[in-house]
Scaffold this active site. Structure first.
Site, short mmCIF file in Angstrom:
data_model
loop_
_atom_site.label_atom_id
_atom_site.label_comp_id
_atom_site.label_asym_id
_atom_site.label_seq_id
_atom_site.Cartn_x
_atom_site.Cartn_y
_atom_site.Cartn_z
N ALA A 66 0.87 -1.17 0.00
CA ALA A 66 0.00 0.00 0.00
C ALA A 66 0.91 1.23 0.00
O ALA A 66 2.08 1.14 0.40
CB ALA A 66 -0.89 -0.02 1.23
N GLY A 111 0.64 -4.93 0.97
CA GLY A 111 -0.60 -5.00 0.21
C GLY A 111 -0.44 -5.74 -1.13
O GLY A 111 -1.40 -6.29 -1.66
N GLU A 114 -0.76 -9.30 -0.29
CA GLU A 114 -2.16 -9.55 0.02
C GLU A 114 -3.01 -9.63 -1.24
O GLU A 114 -3.97 -10.40 -1.33
CB GLU A 114 -2.66 -8.45 0.97
CG GLU A 114 -1.94 -8.54 2.32
CD GLU A 114 -2.23 -7.36 3.23
OE1 GLU A 114 -1.72 -6.25 2.92
OE2 GLU A 114 -2.93 -7.52 4.22
N GLU A 134 4.66 -4.98 7.38
CA GLU A 134 3.91 -3.90 8.03
C GLU A 134 4.41 -3.57 9.43
O GLU A 134 4.43 -2.41 9.85
CB GLU A 134 2.41 -4.24 8.08
CG GLU A 134 1.70 -4.13 6.73
CD GLU A 134 1.79 -5.37 5.87
OE1 GLU A 134 2.57 -6.28 6.20
OE2 GLU A 134 1.07 -5.44 4.86
C1 HXC Z 1 4.98 4.41 -1.47
C2 HXC Z 1 6.88 3.45 -2.31
C3 HXC Z 1 6.54 2.20 -1.73
C4 HXC Z 1 5.32 2.14 -0.98
C5 HXC Z 1 8.42 1.98 -2.77
N1 HXC Z 1 8.05 3.26 -2.94
N2 HXC Z 1 7.52 1.31 -2.02
N3 HXC Z 1 6.11 4.54 -2.18
N4 HXC Z 1 4.58 3.25 -0.89
N5 HXC Z 1 4.89 1.00 -0.43
C6 HXC Z 1 8.77 4.30 -3.67
C7 HXC Z 1 9.99 4.80 -2.92
O1 HXC Z 1 9.61 5.74 -1.94
C8 HXC Z 1 10.80 5.39 -4.04
O2 HXC Z 1 10.25 6.65 -4.36
C9 HXC Z 1 10.51 4.45 -5.20
O3 HXC Z 1 9.29 3.77 -4.88
C10 HXC Z 1 11.60 3.39 -5.39
O4 HXC Z 1 11.81 2.75 -4.15
P1 HXC Z 1 13.24 2.61 -3.45
O5 HXC Z 1 13.01 2.40 -2.01
O6 HXC Z 1 14.12 3.73 -3.85
O7 HXC Z 1 13.76 1.27 -4.14
P2 HXC Z 1 14.73 0.17 -3.52
O8 HXC Z 1 15.86 0.79 -2.77
O9 HXC Z 1 15.05 -0.77 -4.64
O10 HXC Z 1 13.84 -0.61 -2.43
C11 HXC Z 1 12.72 -1.33 -2.86
C12 HXC Z 1 11.86 -1.72 -1.60
C13 HXC Z 1 11.55 -0.47 -0.78
C14 HXC Z 1 12.64 -2.74 -0.76
C15 HXC Z 1 10.60 -2.39 -2.14
O11 HXC Z 1 11.03 0.53 -1.66
C16 HXC Z 1 10.57 -0.69 0.32
O12 HXC Z 1 10.89 -1.25 1.35
N6 HXC Z 1 9.29 -0.27 0.08
C17 HXC Z 1 8.28 -0.36 1.10
C18 HXC Z 1 7.77 -1.77 1.19
C19 HXC Z 1 6.71 -1.92 2.28
O13 HXC Z 1 6.99 -1.64 3.44
N7 HXC Z 1 5.49 -2.30 1.88
C20 HXC Z 1 4.40 -2.47 2.81
C21 HXC Z 1 3.65 -1.18 2.89
S1 HXC Z 1 2.41 -1.25 4.13
P3 HXC Z 1 11.22 7.93 -4.62
O14 HXC Z 1 10.25 9.05 -4.86
O15 HXC Z 1 12.06 8.07 -3.40
O16 HXC Z 1 12.01 7.53 -5.83
C22 HXC Z 1 1.16 -2.08 3.46
C23 HXC Z 1 -0.04 -2.19 4.36
C24 HXC Z 1 -1.26 -2.75 3.69
O17 HXC Z 1 1.19 -2.55 2.37
C25 HXC Z 1 -2.48 -2.55 4.52
C26 HXC Z 1 -2.93 -1.14 4.61
C27 HXC Z 1 -4.33 -0.97 5.14
#
Ligand code: HXC
Length: 257
Positions: A66, A111, A114, A134
């Site tokens: 998400a 997400g 999921e 998360e």
């Molecule tokens: C918003 C995101 C994102 C996310 C990546 N980006 N994941 N933006 N939401 N979930 C964006 C980064 O901010 C970045 O933007 C660009 O995508 C590239 O990501 P990087 O981090 O620079 O890439 P990398 O170093 O290769 O790392 C990849 C990654 C990392 C390991 C996937 O991005 C990461 O850990 N993302 C978050 C993953 C996560 O925690 N997902 C769960 C979310 S919570 P910029 O602008 O800086 O280039 C969830 C809850 C669901 O899903 C339920 C809710 C109700």
């Protein structure tokens, strides 16, 4: 809302939906969810739907979760509304009457994982990364992960993944039953074509009945679920497919469904 965040290609009833937000690794924000739901509403009325593929644009990510930027400032009530929107949309995807295949071409986190869990099939590239991270953000899965993950991989592995937030590779995802197949990334699309050809070449009503029997049966006790199977099996004899399929076998030819 912009529907261009989802690209749709319909090839004789095999529909491919591509989540197209590569700059954010295809993270799901409310625009993407609204666009996805609009496509699913259309697909529910598709007269000759055979299979659905869902994937992410680019070679790096299926869906990285998400959208954290969008979620960051939410109040509890706003968070509940966001989760409800996602749950409703993902349930629509799960309840499509035909097989739904997640083509996981890279990061499949939060997400994104999921979303894949609501699909009938998950086919992963060998560089795919899965996880429910998360807790690292101070929250828990909210798009169904705490419920669909244990149903897919068992409660012990689900607890492991949702409480540590650790990431696993495609090989481990295959071993624990989170995905059905792992393919070299360069071969993922060719495999998807082969799989959908196989799925769409079978009797379409039989495939729908098979999916319904598994899905609806999982929510019932065994006796009721077996009765459901008998009803759906008998229903197959009410259409033309069973006669064509069995006649083709006896006549030593390919069935024409
Ligand atoms: C918003 C995101 C994102 C996310 C990546 N980006 N994941 N933006 N939401 N979930 C964006 C980064 O901010 C970045 O933007 C660009 O995508 C590239 O990501 P990087 O981090 O620079 O890439 P990398 O170093 O290769 O790392 C990849 C990654 C990392 C390991 C996937 O991005 C990461 O850990 N993302 C978050 C993953 C996560 O925690 N997902 C769960 C979310 S919570 P910029 O602008 O800086 O280039 C969830 C809850 C669901 O899903 C339920 C809710 C109700």
């Amino acid at each position: 809302m912009s529907e261009s965040v989802i690209e749709k290609v319909d090839n004789d009833g095999v529909v491919r939906l591509t989540i197209t937000r590569p700059k954010a690794l295809n993270a799901l924000n409310s625009d993407v969810l609204s666009a996805l739901e609009a496509h699913l509403v259309e697909l529910e009325a598709h007269p000759d739907l055979r299979a659905v593929l869902i994937t992410g644009a680019g070679e790096k990510s299926f869906v990285a979760g998400a959208d954290i930027t969008e979620m960051r400032e939410k109040t509890p009530e706003e968070a509940r509304a966001f989760a409800s929107q996602a749950l409703r949309t993902i349930k629509r995807l799960e309840e499509l009457p035909v097989p739904v295949v997640a083509l996981v071409n890279g990061f499949c986190l939060g997400g994104g994982c999921e979303l894949a869990l609501a699909c009938d099939w998950a086919v992963a590239s060998d560089n795919a990364v899965f996880g429910q991270p998360e807790v690292l953000l101070g929250v828990i899965p909210g798009f169904g992960g705490t419920q669909r993950l244990p149903r897919r991989v068992g409660p012990a592995m689900a607890i492991d993944l949702v409480t540590t937030g650790r990431k696993i590779n495609a090989e481990e995802a295959l071993r624990i039953g989170l995905v059905n197949r792992v393919m070299p990334q360069a071969e993922l699309d060719a495999y998807a074509d082969e799989l959908t050809k196989q799925l769409s070449g079978n009797g379409p009503q039989a495939v729908r009945n098979a999916k319904q029997a598994v899905h609806d049966g999982m929510d019932q006790d065994l006796t009721s679920a077996l009765a459901l199977e008998t009803s759906l099996f008998a229903l197959c004899f009410a259409g033309e497919e069973q006669s064509e399929g069995m006649s083709a076998f006896v006549e030593k030819r390919k069935p024409n469904f």
